[in-house]
Design an enzyme around this catalytic site. Structure first.
Site: not given
Length: 533
Positions: A332, A318, A307
């Site tokens: 999640k 990224d 999460s």
């Protein structure tokens, strides 16, 4: 299906439909991000059946053969609806809602004391610095005999009962009667309850001369603020590299994760965006001018990293900001919002999916496990089956040319193998039994060690004969350990026992420092940050 069972399910479904209507039309919306004050629930159209549901409620209340506990039926009905939506939406009763809020906010009203039930005696194993218990004179090693008028010694008293006795309204007093150094104290320890603040940062310290280490257990209300403070302190101590440990971090507040991730970026960059059936795309950016924007960064993750912690790991990966080390995270990728009822209960409702800056969804696939519906008593336990396989979905490229994939969690840049010993049923049973703590507290807490914490961390190792005694102790408790398993588990169990000793004498920080001495994840991270010449 028996006739009676079918009728009960119909009654539950009837209440469920009615209460869902009430939830949608009458619920107060709590906006976690505090930046969308105009948000409101999407109303659904009313039908004749909506009013029919109310008629059924009246019928049950006024005409049913037996007395009904309306509150219990309502709670069951709401739970029936929410549990069938997705694996993460949930309905919490008032006490569960309060416990969740206390955990995330890091505050509760109590006395700042940790205890362990050792042979039916509550032994103090931790006292919060400058907390009410310490101010009243309580020490690690004290045995609690009574709490106010309730005898707790010699009884197998449940922890929730002790918590209820210890906690109370700020400013109220609790009286503790203790045994110290085998002598029953005549003094009554009067402890004034206060607000207790517990940081969600487990530990922060210099693990190497140029490498700082921070471990976060969850993303609570003050996590980003505490993290910023710890980063500044580590930099003062010479930290030019950082290990951020998010292993076993199950998440927390969405907006706090974004604020924490912002600390790694000097410019405003997209951290995450969300979309849902009733939620337009919303983008969340770093604040810019973070406090750790230049140094090398390693983020540790494992299969229990989920999460909010995956938001941080995804943004770091990224943007090529750091190296992700460990094992594939949980996966999640759905955001929940809290909807509070006036009685203190709460619905945590999934409202959108989130995507990493490149557009990756890391949500694992899930399907309803309808075979579980045969067991009506436990129908909500294990209702959802989560896909444990990892199949590369859409591919994305970072600016540095790294290939990343969506689906099934965050895949680390440097993969660590699984320690099969830590996953063995035998080791899991040993940990769950609390026999490790029981053995250590019985044998190693008689007197204070004649050395400092630094000496302890550098030189203390559990003697072989003590490990042998522990294996015999397990055998006496009905846990059989073969000679092969004794050898296989020795390093793991010895590190656990040494860490428990360290925590008892030197506090929570010592526990993690000891565990990190044997941690392959930590060793690999240091190799990346400070490569040997």
């Amino acid at each position: 299906m028996q006739k009676g069972t079918g009728r009960n399910i119909f009654v539950a479904a009837t209440y469920a439909a009615t209460l869902l209507l009430g939830l949608i039309l009458g619920q107060n919306y709590v906006d976690q991000q505090s930046n969308n004050p105009g948000s409101s629930l999407i109303p659904i159209g009313l039908s004749d059946n909506s009013y029919k549901m109310q008629q059924v409620l009246d019928l049950l209340s006024n005409s049913y053969v037996d007395s009904l506990n309306i509150d219990s039926l309502q709670n069951g009905a709401i739970n029936h609806i929410i549990a069938h939506l997705d694996p993460y939406s949930s309905y919490l009763l008032p006490n569960e809602s309060q416990a969740q809020s206390e955990a995330l906010e890091g505050t509760f009203e109590g006395i700042g004391l940790e205890f362990f039930n050792l042979n039916d005696t509550l032994m103090v194993v931790g006292v919060m610095a400058n907390g009410p218990a310490e101010k009243a004179g309580l020490k690690v090693g004290d045995r609690i005999l009574r709490i106010d008028s309730t005898l707790v010694s010699g009884r197998n008293i449940a922890q929730k009962v002790v918590d209820r006795l210890m906690r109370g309204k700020k400013g109220s007093m609790v009286k503790l009667y203790i045994n110290r150094d085998t002598v029953i104290s005549n003094k009554v320890f009067k402890v004034m309850r206060d607000q207790i603040n517990v940081s969600s940062i487990d530990v922060s310290y210099m693990i190497q001369p140029s490498v700082g280490y921070i471990k976060i257990r969850r993303f609570g209300l003050k996590t980003a603020e505490d993290f910023k403070h710890q980063i500044k302190e580590l930099k003062k101590q010479g930290a030019r590299n950082l290990i951020l440990d998010l292993r076993d971090n199950g998440g927390g507040y969405f907006h706090v994760a974004i604020r924490l991730a912002s600390e790694f970026f000097k410019d405003k960059k997209l951290m995450v965006y969300t979309e849902g059936a009733h939620e337009n795309r919303r983008e969340y950016y770093s604040e810019g001018d973070g406090n750790y924007t230049e140094g090398k960064l390693v983020v540790l993750i494992n299969e229990s990293t989920a999460s909010a912690s995956e938001i941080v790991a995804g943004a770091v990966q990224d943007w090529d900001r750091g190296t992700i080390v460990g094992r594939r995270s949980f996966g999640k990728g759905i955001v929940q919002e809290q909807f509070d009822f006036s009685d203190g209960s709460r619905v945590n409702l999934s409202i959108s999916r989130y995507y990493t800056p490149l557009g990756r969804s890391i949500q694992r696939k899930y399907t309803a496990n309808w075979s579980n519906m045969i067991d009506y008593a436990g129908m909500y336990k294990g209702l959802w089956a989560l896909d444990t396989t990892y199949a590369n979905a859409q591919m994305f490229k970072t600016m540095a040319g790294r290939e990343l994939f969506s689906g099934g969690g965050v895949s680390p840049d440097v993969k660590m193998s699984i320690d099969s010993n830590s996953l063995s049923l035998l080791y899991q049973n040993i940990v769950k039994s609390s026999y490790l703590e029981q053995f250590v507290y019985e044998r190693f807490t008689k007197q204070l060690p004649a050395y400092s914490i630094d000496n302890f961390l550098q030189g203390y190792h559990l003697p072989q004969q003590e490990y042998d005694r522990f294996i015999l102790f397990l055998n006496s408790k009905g846990i059989s350990v073969s000679e092969r398993k004794k050898r296989d588990l020795m390093e793991l169990i010895r590190s656990d026992m040494e860490a428990i000793v360290g925590r008892y004498y030197f506090g929570r920080e010592a526990y993690f420092k000891v565990k990190n001495r044997y941690d392959d994840f930590i060793s690999r991270a240091i190799e990346i940050l400070v490569p040997s010449s």
